[in-house]
Every structure is written in C-alpha cells, then in structure tokens.
Design a protein around this motif. Structure first.
Motif, short mmCIF file in Angstrom:
data_model
loop_
_atom_site.label_atom_id
_atom_site.label_comp_id
_atom_site.label_asym_id
_atom_site.label_seq_id
_atom_site.Cartn_x
_atom_site.Cartn_y
_atom_site.Cartn_z
N ALA A 1 0.83 -1.21 0.00
CA ALA A 1 0.00 0.00 0.00
C ALA A 1 0.86 1.26 0.00
O ALA A 1 0.59 2.22 -0.73
CB ALA A 1 -0.94 0.00 1.20
N VAL A 2 1.91 1.28 0.81
CA VAL A 2 2.78 2.45 0.88
C VAL A 2 3.47 2.68 -0.47
O VAL A 2 3.50 3.81 -1.00
CB VAL A 2 3.82 2.29 2.00
CG1 VAL A 2 4.91 3.35 1.89
CG2 VAL A 2 3.15 2.36 3.37
N LEU A 3 4.01 1.64 -1.04
CA LEU A 3 4.72 1.78 -2.30
C LEU A 3 3.78 2.17 -3.44
O LEU A 3 4.13 2.98 -4.31
CB LEU A 3 5.45 0.48 -2.63
CG LEU A 3 6.64 0.16 -1.71
CD1 LEU A 3 7.15 -1.26 -1.97
CD2 LEU A 3 7.76 1.17 -1.89
N ALA A 4 2.58 1.59 -3.45
CA ALA A 4 1.61 1.94 -4.49
C ALA A 4 1.18 3.39 -4.38
O ALA A 4 1.02 4.09 -5.39
CB ALA A 4 0.39 1.02 -4.39
N GLY A 5 1.01 3.88 -3.15
CA GLY A 5 0.63 5.27 -2.96
C GLY A 5 1.71 6.22 -3.44
O GLY A 5 1.43 7.23 -4.11
N ARG A 6 2.97 5.91 -3.13
CA ARG A 6 4.06 6.78 -3.57
C ARG A 6 4.22 6.73 -5.09
O ARG A 6 4.52 7.75 -5.73
CB ARG A 6 5.36 6.38 -2.87
CG ARG A 6 5.38 6.72 -1.40
CD ARG A 6 6.77 6.99 -0.89
NE ARG A 6 7.63 5.83 -0.90
CZ ARG A 6 7.93 5.10 0.18
NH1 ARG A 6 7.39 5.42 1.35
NH2 ARG A 6 8.74 4.08 0.10
N LYS A 7 4.01 5.56 -5.68
CA LYS A 7 4.09 5.45 -7.13
C LYS A 7 3.03 6.32 -7.80
O LYS A 7 3.30 7.00 -8.80
CB LYS A 7 3.93 3.99 -7.56
CG LYS A 7 4.04 3.79 -9.07
CD LYS A 7 3.91 2.33 -9.44
CE LYS A 7 4.03 2.14 -10.95
NZ LYS A 7 3.89 0.72 -11.34
N ARG A 8 1.82 6.30 -7.24
CA ARG A 8 0.76 7.13 -7.80
C ARG A 8 1.12 8.61 -7.75
O ARG A 8 0.88 9.36 -8.70
CB ARG A 8 -0.55 6.90 -7.04
CG ARG A 8 -1.25 5.62 -7.41
CD ARG A 8 -2.60 5.58 -6.76
NE ARG A 8 -3.38 4.47 -7.27
CZ ARG A 8 -4.69 4.38 -7.17
NH1 ARG A 8 -5.37 5.34 -6.59
NH2 ARG A 8 -5.33 3.34 -7.65
N TYR A 9 1.69 9.03 -6.65
CA TYR A 9 2.07 10.44 -6.55
C TYR A 9 3.20 10.76 -7.53
O TYR A 9 3.19 11.82 -8.18
CB TYR A 9 2.50 10.79 -5.11
CG TYR A 9 2.87 12.25 -4.97
CD1 TYR A 9 1.90 13.24 -5.13
CD2 TYR A 9 4.18 12.63 -4.72
CE1 TYR A 9 2.24 14.59 -5.04
CE2 TYR A 9 4.52 13.97 -4.62
CZ TYR A 9 3.54 14.94 -4.78
OH TYR A 9 3.89 16.27 -4.69
N ARG A 10 4.16 9.86 -7.65
CA ARG A 10 5.26 10.07 -8.60
C ARG A 10 4.72 10.22 -10.03
O ARG A 10 5.14 11.11 -10.77
CB ARG A 10 6.22 8.89 -8.50
CG ARG A 10 7.50 9.06 -9.30
CD ARG A 10 8.44 7.89 -9.04
NE ARG A 10 7.98 6.64 -9.61
CZ ARG A 10 7.72 5.54 -8.91
NH1 ARG A 10 7.84 5.53 -7.58
NH2 ARG A 10 7.33 4.44 -9.53
N GLU A 11 3.78 9.37 -10.37
CA GLU A 11 3.19 9.43 -11.71
C GLU A 11 2.40 10.72 -11.90
O GLU A 11 2.40 11.30 -13.00
CB GLU A 11 2.30 8.22 -11.93
CG GLU A 11 3.09 6.91 -12.03
CD GLU A 11 2.20 5.68 -12.04
OE1 GLU A 11 1.01 5.81 -11.67
OE2 GLU A 11 2.69 4.59 -12.41
#
Length: 397
Positions: free
Chosen positions: A229-239
């Motif tokens: 969940a943490v990694l997916a959230g950060r990936k979404r923000y990066r994108e």
C-alpha cells in the motif's frame, strides 16, 4: 525468550494517534501511572505522520456542536504553533458543507509539538520508537504487552490497557477475533505548488486516490499489505508529478513534494469485535450506554451516539478499544475512524480505565451510570441527542 526489561503501570495505551493521546491524557489526568507506546517518533498518527491534516467537524453542520472534551481541546491546540482558522460563522450555518463547519486545517508538525506539550503536562510516560510485538492473556484478561525498541525486547504490565493502534493490534495479538475490511489506495502529500493557496503561500495538499477509489487493498492488514500500500501510494504520486511536468505547466522547481506520509494510510484494516458493533444505518439511534456523540463529516445533519459496548472487545477483559479500533462496520466505520470521534472515544476509554482501576475491576464490569456522570459532569460531554435538542428531523432532507 525472557524479557530484557519489564515495567508496570496502572494504564498502558498502545498507539499514539489522536485516540491514544486522548486516552493517555484522560488516564494520567486522573492520577493513573500511564504509559503511551508509539511505533514512530511522532504523536498524532494519521493526522501527523500520515499528513491527513484536516481536523474534521465537531458540529452537525446546522450550528450545533456535538463533540466536546479533549477532542475540542486538541482542535484548538493544533493551531498553537501554526496557521489555520476555525470558520467564524459555523454556528449560523445550516446544511453546511464540511469546510464551513467547526473544523480546521492544521500544520502536522505544529500539531506534533502541541501533542508533545499536552502529554508532558499530564505526566504521561512516553515510549517512542517502540513497537508492540505480542500480548499476554491470563484467565481471559490481558495482563501484559510485549514490546521492542533500542533497549531490546521487553514487557509492559498494567491493570488496564487501551488498544488505540488503529489496527487492533493488542486484540489481534491476544487472539481476539477481529472485524476486517478492504481499503482504498490513498496518498496524502504536503507539496510546494507555485501559486497555490493552502496552509501557507505556495504550500498545499495533494491527495492521490480517495475512499471511493475502485482499487482496493485486501481486507485486514499484514506486513505485505502495508508495504504494498505504501509503495503503491508513492508510485501514484510520482506518476502524478510526471504528468504535471509533461503538461508544461509546472517543473521540478515550481512543483515538488515537501513531505511524504511516514506511515501507511490504511483506513479500515481491522477493529475489535465488540460487545456491540455499530452498523450502517444506526445514525440517530439512541443507546443507553452512549459515551459521546459524533457527527458525520461527509454530510450535514447526521449524528451518531457511540455505545460504550463498542469499546469492549467481546470475550477479552482488561482492555478497551478506541478510535478506529472500536467495533464498527461499513458506513459506521467511516464516522468512528476520523479525528473527532477517535479523540472522543479515546477520552472515554481513558476515563473508563481510570474508573475501573480505582474500583479494582475490569472495564466490562464498570457501571455505565458512573461513567456517564464522569463524562458529562467532568469532561463536559453530551451523550444523547436530546441533551442538545437534536432529533432525526433536524437532518438535511
């Protein structure tokens, strides 16, 4: 493995979010030797480490305040070292949107400083950077929690415990069967955005994903769930940043993150299975054992009474649940998990713990009349709709 250290208290509160802080304050202010255990180095939980820095409404959207006590004290103290304003005309509003109700947007770092000060003033013993790793149950009663920190592994024993971990960790480690639910992916970020108006000039919040997002994290919680969940959230923000840069409207100098959340922003993981579970559709339902009122932050005119039994894990003595650990499902969980209700149930749990310890009993045996008097006469709570002249007919059509 033998404990490397052991400490004994009247009350141990696990979890230093707003629910845990409120519980610890309530216990310590009543003379209990109280320990507050927090896995990070910041108090406030999702409100601070998670950057979810909207102190949602204490009022019903029709000019009536419904939540009081430490919950209101925290709202005001969140502005002690930083910006933010309570809408001045909230008492005159009718069917008001959330932003016009009795609420504030606060600086997470400022709120941390105020929470530190409140806990120090109350004399709470603070265990930061300390993780709860297990629980000991003796004759159906929680008697100790295992912890780990830089000193090694240890054990904290107490007459009473409050589970304010957000994920019902104490109850789960004790073998208590919990209620679980899936989570939507979400990421809150404090960012510099040139020209934005937010906490301060050029400083605003970015929310990527929301409670209605169709992509969900599986029910419950695990080490893998948290990591994903943490990694997916950060990936979404990066994108999101990359899309903004490609558009040409911003670049890395005019738009960039100032702070990322320091904890998993999971909203519904697991809560205790209580002596009673608050279910969807129970707004405007009166309960004789109510410990306080909570407004629905999403829509004006909807108010909930919160039964004491939702704080009592069924079949597990010596512990109370608070905040999003309290026993709720579905839409009711959306109300009990947020800051005002979490702080309110935290204070109620701390008060109940103090009364139980003084009487030499477990919280499940506490006379609700005694608790009600303390909450109303000392804490200034309203416990029932009628006390504030509220009724179902007041709600927005």
């Amino acid at each position: 493995m033998e404990s490397m250290f052991q400490s004994r208290y009247d009350l141990v509160v696990a979890g230093g979010g707003v629910a845990g802080v409120a519980a610890a304050l309530a216990g310590a202010r009543r003379g209990l030797r109280t320990a507050l255990v927090e896995k990070t180095v910041w108090f406030g939980g999702l409100a601070t480490s998670g950057l979810i820095y909207i102190y949602l409404p204490l009022c019903d959207g029709n000019g009536t305040q419904v939540t009081f006590g430490i919950s209101e004290e925290m709202l005001k103290r969140s502005l002690e070292y930083g910006p933010g304003e309570i809408p001045p005309g909230w008492r005159r509003e009718r069917n008001a949107a959330e932003a016009r109700r009795y609420r504030v947007i606060f600086s997470p770092a400022s709120f941390v400083l105020s929470l530190d000060k409140m806990l120090e003033e109350a004399g709470v013993e603070l265990w930061l950077d300390t993780v709860v790793t297990g629980a000991t149950v003796e004759d159906g009663r929680l008697s100790a929690v295992s912890v780990a920190n830089k000193s090694g592994c240890g054990e904290l024993r107490a007459a009473c415990f409050v589970d304010a971990t957000g994920d019902a960790d104490l109850a789960a480690f004790a073998g208590h069967g919990c209620i679980e639910a899936p989570n939507a992916l979400a990421n809150w970020t404090l960012e510099y955005r040139e020209g934005a108006v937010g906490l301060a000039p050029n400083c605003s919040m970015a929310i990527v994903g929301c409670s209605t997002d169709p992509e969900t994290v599986p029910p419950g919680i695990s080490g893998r769930t948290v990591s994903e969940a943490v990694l997916a959230g950060r990936k979404r923000y990066r994108e999101r940043l990359e899309r903004e840069y490609v558009s040409g409207k911003f670049d890395r100098r005019s738009l960039f993150p100032l702070m990322l959340p320091a904890m998993a922003e999971l909203r519904h993981t697991r809560c205790v299975t209580g002596e009673f579970t608050l279910e969807p559709g129970m707004e405007w339902t009166a309960f004789p054992d109510s410990v306080g009122l909570a407004a629905d932050w999403r829509k004006p005119g909807f108010v909930w009474e919160i039964p004491y039994r939702t704080l009592l894990p069924k079949g597990l003595k010596g512990v109370l649940a608070a905040g999003r650990c309290s026993s709720s499902r579905g839409d009711a969980w959306e109300v009990t998990r947020v800051i005002p209700a979490a702080a309110m149930t935290g204070e109620a749990a701390g008060v109940a713990a103090a009364l139980s310890v003084a009487a030499g009993i477990t919280p499940d045996r506490l006379d609700c009349g005694v608790l009600s008097r303390e909450l109303t006469q000392v804490c200034g709570f309203a416990l029932h709709f009628g006390e504030l002249g509220l009724s179902r007919e007041e709600r927005k059509p």
